[in-house]
Design a protein around this motif. Structure first.
Motif, PDB file in Angstrom:
ATOM      1  N   LEU A  79     -69.074 -83.990  69.750  1.00  0.00           N
ATOM      2  CA  LEU A  79     -68.590 -85.317  69.947  1.00  0.00           C
ATOM      3  C   LEU A  79     -67.752 -84.966  71.324  1.00  0.00           C
ATOM      4  CD1 LEU A  79     -66.991 -86.101  66.502  1.00  0.00           C
ATOM      5  CD2 LEU A  79     -69.211 -86.752  67.362  1.00  0.00           C
ATOM      6  N   GLY A  80     -67.348 -84.160  71.444  1.00  0.00           N
ATOM      7  CA  GLY A  80     -66.356 -84.062  72.937  1.00  0.00           C
ATOM      8  C   GLY A  80     -66.212 -82.847  73.581  1.00  0.00           C
ATOM      9  N   VAL A  81     -66.223 -82.586  74.701  1.00  0.00           N
ATOM     10  CA  VAL A  81     -65.875 -81.295  75.294  1.00  0.00           C
ATOM     11  C   VAL A  81     -64.481 -81.623  76.098  1.00  0.00           C
ATOM     12  CG1 VAL A  81     -68.143 -80.218  75.171  1.00  0.00           C
ATOM     13  CG2 VAL A  81     -67.382 -81.543  77.252  1.00  0.00           C
ATOM     14  N   ASN A  82     -63.766 -80.607  76.571  1.00  0.00           N
ATOM     15  CA  ASN A  82     -62.627 -80.593  77.363  1.00  0.00           C
ATOM     16  C   ASN A  82     -62.843 -80.504  78.752  1.00  0.00           C
ATOM     17  OD1 ASN A  82     -60.145 -80.567  78.463  1.00  0.00           O
ATOM     18  ND2 ASN A  82     -59.245 -79.072  76.953  1.00  0.00           N
ATOM     19  N   THR A  83     -63.119 -81.645  79.606  1.00  0.00           N
ATOM     20  CA  THR A  83     -63.255 -81.579  80.628  1.00  0.00           C
ATOM     21  C   THR A  83     -62.549 -80.981  81.879  1.00  0.00           C
ATOM     22  OG1 THR A  83     -62.816 -83.990  81.037  1.00  0.00           O
ATOM     23  CG2 THR A  83     -64.947 -83.414  80.586  1.00  0.00           C
ATOM     24  N   LEU A  84     -61.023 -81.034  81.098  1.00  0.00           N
ATOM     25  CA  LEU A  84     -59.959 -80.245  82.132  1.00  0.00           C
ATOM     26  C   LEU A  84     -60.435 -78.894  82.263  1.00  0.00           C
ATOM     27  CD1 LEU A  84     -56.794 -79.865  82.852  1.00  0.00           C
ATOM     28  CD2 LEU A  84     -56.668 -79.008  80.550  1.00  0.00           C
ATOM     29  N   LEU A  85     -61.050 -78.298  81.476  1.00  0.00           N
ATOM     30  CA  LEU A  85     -61.470 -76.781  81.893  1.00  0.00           C
ATOM     31  C   LEU A  85     -62.199 -76.605  82.874  1.00  0.00           C
ATOM     32  CD1 LEU A  85     -61.474 -75.775  77.935  1.00  0.00           C
ATOM     33  CD2 LEU A  85     -59.602 -75.660  79.474  1.00  0.00           C
ATOM     34  N   GLU A  86     -63.168 -77.538  83.100  1.00  0.00           N
ATOM     35  CA  GLU A  86     -64.115 -77.508  84.356  1.00  0.00           C
ATOM     36  C   GLU A  86     -63.318 -77.295  85.586  1.00  0.00           C
ATOM     37  OE1 GLU A  86     -66.552 -81.027  84.550  1.00  0.00           O
ATOM     38  OE2 GLU A  86     -67.143 -80.663  82.585  1.00  0.00           O
ATOM     39  N   ALA A  88     -59.733 -76.672  85.829  1.00  0.00           N
ATOM     40  CA  ALA A  88     -58.574 -75.799  85.350  1.00  0.00           C
ATOM     41  C   ALA A  88     -58.864 -74.777  84.245  1.00  0.00           C
ATOM     42  CB  ALA A  88     -57.321 -76.703  85.218  1.00  0.00           C
ATOM     43  N   PRO A  89     -59.780 -73.953  84.531  1.00  0.00           N
ATOM     44  CA  PRO A  89     -60.111 -72.979  83.198  1.00  0.00           C
ATOM     45  C   PRO A  89     -59.005 -72.236  83.032  1.00  0.00           C
ATOM     46  CG  PRO A  89     -61.199 -72.257  85.361  1.00  0.00           C
ATOM     47  CD  PRO A  89     -60.568 -73.636  85.881  1.00  0.00           C
ATOM     48  N   GLU A  90     -58.087 -71.849  83.925  1.00  0.00           N
ATOM     49  CA  GLU A  90     -56.689 -70.994  83.768  1.00  0.00           C
ATOM     50  C   GLU A  90     -55.900 -71.924  82.638  1.00  0.00           C
ATOM     51  OE1 GLU A  90     -55.734 -74.026  86.892  1.00  0.00           O
ATOM     52  OE2 GLU A  90     -57.493 -72.710  86.516  1.00  0.00           O
ATOM     53  N   SER A  91     -56.117 -73.067  82.172  1.00  0.00           N
ATOM     54  CA  SER A  91     -55.511 -73.719  81.221  1.00  0.00           C
ATOM     55  C   SER A  91     -55.545 -72.942  79.991  1.00  0.00           C
ATOM     56  CB  SER A  91     -55.920 -75.175  80.954  1.00  0.00           C
ATOM     57  OG  SER A  91     -55.823 -75.826  82.046  1.00  0.00           O
ATOM     58  N   LEU A  92     -56.820 -72.315  79.462  1.00  0.00           N
ATOM     59  CA  LEU A  92     -57.057 -71.514  78.418  1.00  0.00           C
ATOM     60  C   LEU A  92     -55.963 -70.548  78.248  1.00  0.00           C
ATOM     61  CD1 LEU A  92     -60.667 -71.001  78.038  1.00  0.00           C
ATOM     62  CD2 LEU A  92     -59.188 -71.863  76.288  1.00  0.00           C
ATOM     63  N   ASN A  93     -55.497 -69.786  79.629  1.00  0.00           N
ATOM     64  CA  ASN A  93     -54.349 -69.002  79.430  1.00  0.00           C
ATOM     65  C   ASN A  93     -53.019 -69.530  79.137  1.00  0.00           C
ATOM     66  OD1 ASN A  93     -56.235 -67.427  81.899  1.00  0.00           O
ATOM     67  ND2 ASN A  93     -55.787 -66.327  80.093  1.00  0.00           N
ATOM     68  N   GLU A  94     -52.899 -70.553  79.601  1.00  0.00           N
ATOM     69  CA  GLU A  94     -51.451 -71.134  79.659  1.00  0.00           C
ATOM     70  C   GLU A  94     -51.238 -72.050  78.477  1.00  0.00           C
ATOM     71  OE1 GLU A  94     -52.000 -73.793  83.321  1.00  0.00           O
ATOM     72  OE2 GLU A  94     -51.844 -72.062  84.492  1.00  0.00           O
ATOM     73  N   SER A  95     -52.179 -72.542  77.899  1.00  0.00           N
ATOM     74  CA  SER A  95     -51.937 -73.375  76.728  1.00  0.00           C
ATOM     75  C   SER A  95     -53.218 -73.429  75.684  1.00  0.00           C
ATOM     76  CB  SER A  95     -51.794 -74.914  76.983  1.00  0.00           C
ATOM     77  OG  SER A  95     -51.648 -75.868  76.080  1.00  0.00           O
ATOM     78  N   PRO A  96     -53.430 -72.486  75.049  1.00  0.00           N
ATOM     79  CA  PRO A  96     -54.863 -72.322  74.315  1.00  0.00           C
ATOM     80  C   PRO A  96     -54.907 -73.121  72.818  1.00  0.00           C
ATOM     81  CG  PRO A  96     -53.386 -70.596  74.015  1.00  0.00           C
ATOM     82  CD  PRO A  96     -52.744 -70.921  74.972  1.00  0.00           C
ATOM     83  N   TYR A  97     -53.631 -73.767  72.453  1.00  0.00           N
ATOM     84  CA  TYR A  97     -53.528 -74.432  71.235  1.00  0.00           C
ATOM     85  C   TYR A  97     -53.430 -75.823  71.495  1.00  0.00           C
ATOM     86  CZ  TYR A  97     -53.434 -69.899  68.913  1.00  0.00           C
ATOM     87  OH  TYR A  97     -53.514 -68.822  68.378  1.00  0.00           O
ATOM     88  N   ASP A  98     -53.241 -76.348  73.046  1.00  0.00           N
ATOM     89  CA  ASP A  98     -52.901 -77.579  73.104  1.00  0.00           C
ATOM     90  C   ASP A  98     -53.527 -78.304  73.977  1.00  0.00           C
ATOM     91  OD1 ASP A  98     -50.425 -77.882  71.319  1.00  0.00           O
ATOM     92  OD2 ASP A  98     -49.456 -76.475  72.888  1.00  0.00           O
TER      93      ASP A  98
END
Length: 132
Positions: A79-86, A88-98
């Motif tokens: 239904l949706g993908v997190n376009t923020l990661l395109e 700012a992929p480093e967000s996965l390191n900073e906030s993997p649950y939010d």
């Protein structure tokens, strides 16, 4: 030590699943997974509208160390993908649950959610992997 929120369910391939209470779930990778990967530099996610089968590869996370496939812990329609990661992929390191969730899907089989591990079982899995 990895953060393991108690309100989520977990797969043995280190994805977390949040039940949104309406037949949909949000999926991401665990704190343990992002720590093992190191600095994330690229994330590839599926198209909205695509259908995933449980256990199917649905994307890739690339870090400075390695590339790691993502596996669907549950089946359903994306239904949706997190376009923020395109951008700012480093967000996965900073906030993997939010902020760095990966995808949202409508479950094909809502009962399948019960097949995933709770936080205690996942904690045990991570501890056993660390001892190997």
């Amino acid at each position: 030590m990895s953060q393991i929120p108690t309100n989520l369910r977990y797969s043995d391939s280190h994805e977390w699943v949040q039940d949104n209470g309406d037949g949909t779930v949000t999926i991401g990778i665990t704190d343990h997974a992002q720590q093992a990967l190191g600095d994330v530099v690229f994330v590839e996610l599926p198209e909205v509208g695509s259908t995933l089968t449980t256990g199917e590869e649905f994307g890739v996370v690339e870090s400075v160390k390695a590339a790691s496939d993502l596996y669907a812990p549950l089946g359903g329609e994306v239904l949706g993908v997190n376009t923020l990661l395109e951008d700012a992929p480093e967000s996965l390191n900073e906030s993997p649950y939010d902020d760095a969730w990966l995808i949202k899907i409508r479950l094909a089989e809502p009962d399948e959610l019960e097949s995933l591990m709770d936080a205690d079982s996942y904690t045990e899995l991570v501890a056993n992997e660390s001892n190997d």
